[in-house]
Design a protein around this motif. Structure first.
Motif, short mmCIF file in Angstrom:
data_model
loop_
_atom_site.label_atom_id
_atom_site.label_comp_id
_atom_site.label_asym_id
_atom_site.label_seq_id
_atom_site.Cartn_x
_atom_site.Cartn_y
_atom_site.Cartn_z
N ARG A 113 0.83 -1.21 0.00
CA ARG A 113 0.00 0.00 0.00
C ARG A 113 0.87 1.26 0.00
O ARG A 113 0.50 2.27 -0.59
CB ARG A 113 -0.95 0.02 1.20
CG ARG A 113 -2.02 -1.06 1.17
CD ARG A 113 -2.99 -0.91 0.00
NE ARG A 113 -2.49 -1.57 -1.20
CZ ARG A 113 -2.82 -1.31 -2.44
NH1 ARG A 113 -3.66 -0.37 -2.73
NH2 ARG A 113 -2.30 -1.97 -3.45
N ILE A 114 2.01 1.21 0.66
CA ILE A 114 2.92 2.36 0.65
C ILE A 114 3.48 2.57 -0.75
O ILE A 114 3.54 3.69 -1.24
CB ILE A 114 4.04 2.20 1.69
CG1 ILE A 114 3.46 2.16 3.11
CG2 ILE A 114 5.05 3.34 1.58
CD1 ILE A 114 4.45 1.73 4.17
N VAL A 115 3.88 1.48 -1.41
CA VAL A 115 4.38 1.57 -2.78
C VAL A 115 3.30 2.16 -3.68
O VAL A 115 3.57 3.05 -4.50
CB VAL A 115 4.84 0.19 -3.31
CG1 VAL A 115 5.08 0.22 -4.82
CG2 VAL A 115 6.09 -0.27 -2.59
N TYR B 63 2.35 1.85 -11.22
CA TYR B 63 2.47 0.92 -10.11
C TYR B 63 3.03 -0.41 -10.62
O TYR B 63 2.43 -1.04 -11.48
CB TYR B 63 1.11 0.69 -9.45
CG TYR B 63 1.11 -0.43 -8.46
CD1 TYR B 63 1.69 -0.26 -7.20
CD2 TYR B 63 0.56 -1.67 -8.77
CE1 TYR B 63 1.71 -1.29 -6.29
CE2 TYR B 63 0.58 -2.70 -7.86
CZ TYR B 63 1.15 -2.51 -6.62
OH TYR B 63 1.18 -3.53 -5.71
N PRO B 64 4.18 -0.84 -10.12
CA PRO B 64 4.75 -2.11 -10.58
C PRO B 64 4.23 -3.28 -9.73
O PRO B 64 4.54 -3.35 -8.53
CB PRO B 64 6.26 -1.92 -10.35
CG PRO B 64 6.34 -0.97 -9.21
CD PRO B 64 5.12 -0.09 -9.30
N PRO B 65 3.42 -4.17 -10.28
CA PRO B 65 2.89 -5.28 -9.50
C PRO B 65 3.99 -6.18 -8.92
O PRO B 65 3.81 -6.79 -7.88
CB PRO B 65 2.03 -6.06 -10.48
CG PRO B 65 1.80 -5.14 -11.62
CD PRO B 65 2.92 -4.17 -11.64
N ASP B 66 5.13 -6.24 -9.58
CA ASP B 66 6.23 -7.07 -9.09
C ASP B 66 7.31 -6.22 -8.42
O ASP B 66 8.50 -6.47 -8.57
CB ASP B 66 6.82 -7.91 -10.22
CG ASP B 66 7.38 -7.06 -11.34
OD1 ASP B 66 7.05 -5.86 -11.40
OD2 ASP B 66 8.14 -7.59 -12.15
N ARG C 117 10.58 -7.45 -6.62
CA ARG C 117 11.75 -7.91 -7.38
C ARG C 117 12.59 -6.74 -7.90
O ARG C 117 13.62 -6.96 -8.52
CB ARG C 117 11.32 -8.77 -8.55
CG ARG C 117 10.67 -10.05 -8.09
CD ARG C 117 10.29 -10.91 -9.23
NE ARG C 117 9.63 -12.10 -8.73
CZ ARG C 117 9.00 -12.94 -9.47
NH1 ARG C 117 8.93 -12.74 -10.77
NH2 ARG C 117 8.43 -13.99 -8.93
N SER C 118 12.15 -5.54 -7.65
CA SER C 118 12.84 -4.35 -8.15
C SER C 118 13.89 -3.90 -7.13
O SER C 118 13.58 -3.67 -5.96
CB SER C 118 11.83 -3.22 -8.38
OG SER C 118 12.49 -2.00 -8.55
N VAL C 119 15.11 -3.74 -7.59
CA VAL C 119 16.19 -3.27 -6.72
C VAL C 119 15.86 -1.86 -6.21
O VAL C 119 16.12 -1.54 -5.05
CB VAL C 119 17.55 -3.29 -7.45
CG1 VAL C 119 18.64 -2.68 -6.61
CG2 VAL C 119 17.90 -4.72 -7.85
N TYR C 120 15.28 -1.03 -7.06
CA TYR C 120 14.91 0.33 -6.65
C TYR C 120 13.96 0.30 -5.46
O TYR C 120 14.17 1.00 -4.46
CB TYR C 120 14.27 1.09 -7.82
CG TYR C 120 13.67 2.40 -7.39
CD1 TYR C 120 14.48 3.50 -7.15
CD2 TYR C 120 12.29 2.54 -7.20
CE1 TYR C 120 13.94 4.71 -6.75
CE2 TYR C 120 11.74 3.74 -6.79
CZ TYR C 120 12.57 4.82 -6.56
OH TYR C 120 12.03 6.01 -6.14
N TRP C 121 12.89 -0.48 -5.55
CA TRP C 121 11.91 -0.51 -4.47
C TRP C 121 12.47 -1.19 -3.23
O TRP C 121 12.13 -0.81 -2.11
CB TRP C 121 10.61 -1.15 -4.93
CG TRP C 121 9.85 -0.23 -5.82
CD1 TRP C 121 9.68 -0.34 -7.16
CD2 TRP C 121 9.17 0.97 -5.43
NE1 TRP C 121 8.94 0.71 -7.64
CE2 TRP C 121 8.62 1.53 -6.59
CE3 TRP C 121 8.99 1.63 -4.22
CZ2 TRP C 121 7.89 2.71 -6.58
CZ3 TRP C 121 8.26 2.81 -4.20
CH2 TRP C 121 7.72 3.34 -5.37
#
Length: 94
Positions: free
Chosen positions: A24-26, A37-40, A43-47
């Protein structure tokens, strides 16, 4: 044996709560920054880096999720540490 299963279920529940709050924060950060909004996102290094940064609790506060974030973090820490502590205390007592 049963105690171990209870701790496992509690850890799983805390993990799901931790994930949902972060999700929810993302979503809120993406909405505010006009990002897709990236559902995955897990798996993202950024997130991953952003969720570990000190400003993540600021993002949680801005999203209105500070207390759920704190509670989910505390729950996952307790569900991970308490079984170890109870095992040590049990072994020490005999």
């Amino acid at each position: 044996m049963v105690r171990g299963l209870v701790w496992l279920v509690l850890f799983g529940t805390a993990s799901v709560a931790f994930y949902r709050v972060n999700d929810r924060i993302v979503w809120d950060v993406c909405r505010r920054e006009r990002r897709p909004y990236p559902p995955d996102w897990t798996r993202s290094v950024y997130w991953q880096w952003r969720t570990m940064a000190g400003s993540w609790y600021g993002d949680a506060k801005h999203a209105g999720l500070l207390w759920p974030k704190v509670a989910a973090t505390a729950a996952i820490l307790m569900a991970g540490i308490c079984p170890v502590l109870t095992g040590i205390l049990e072994a020490m007592s005999g």
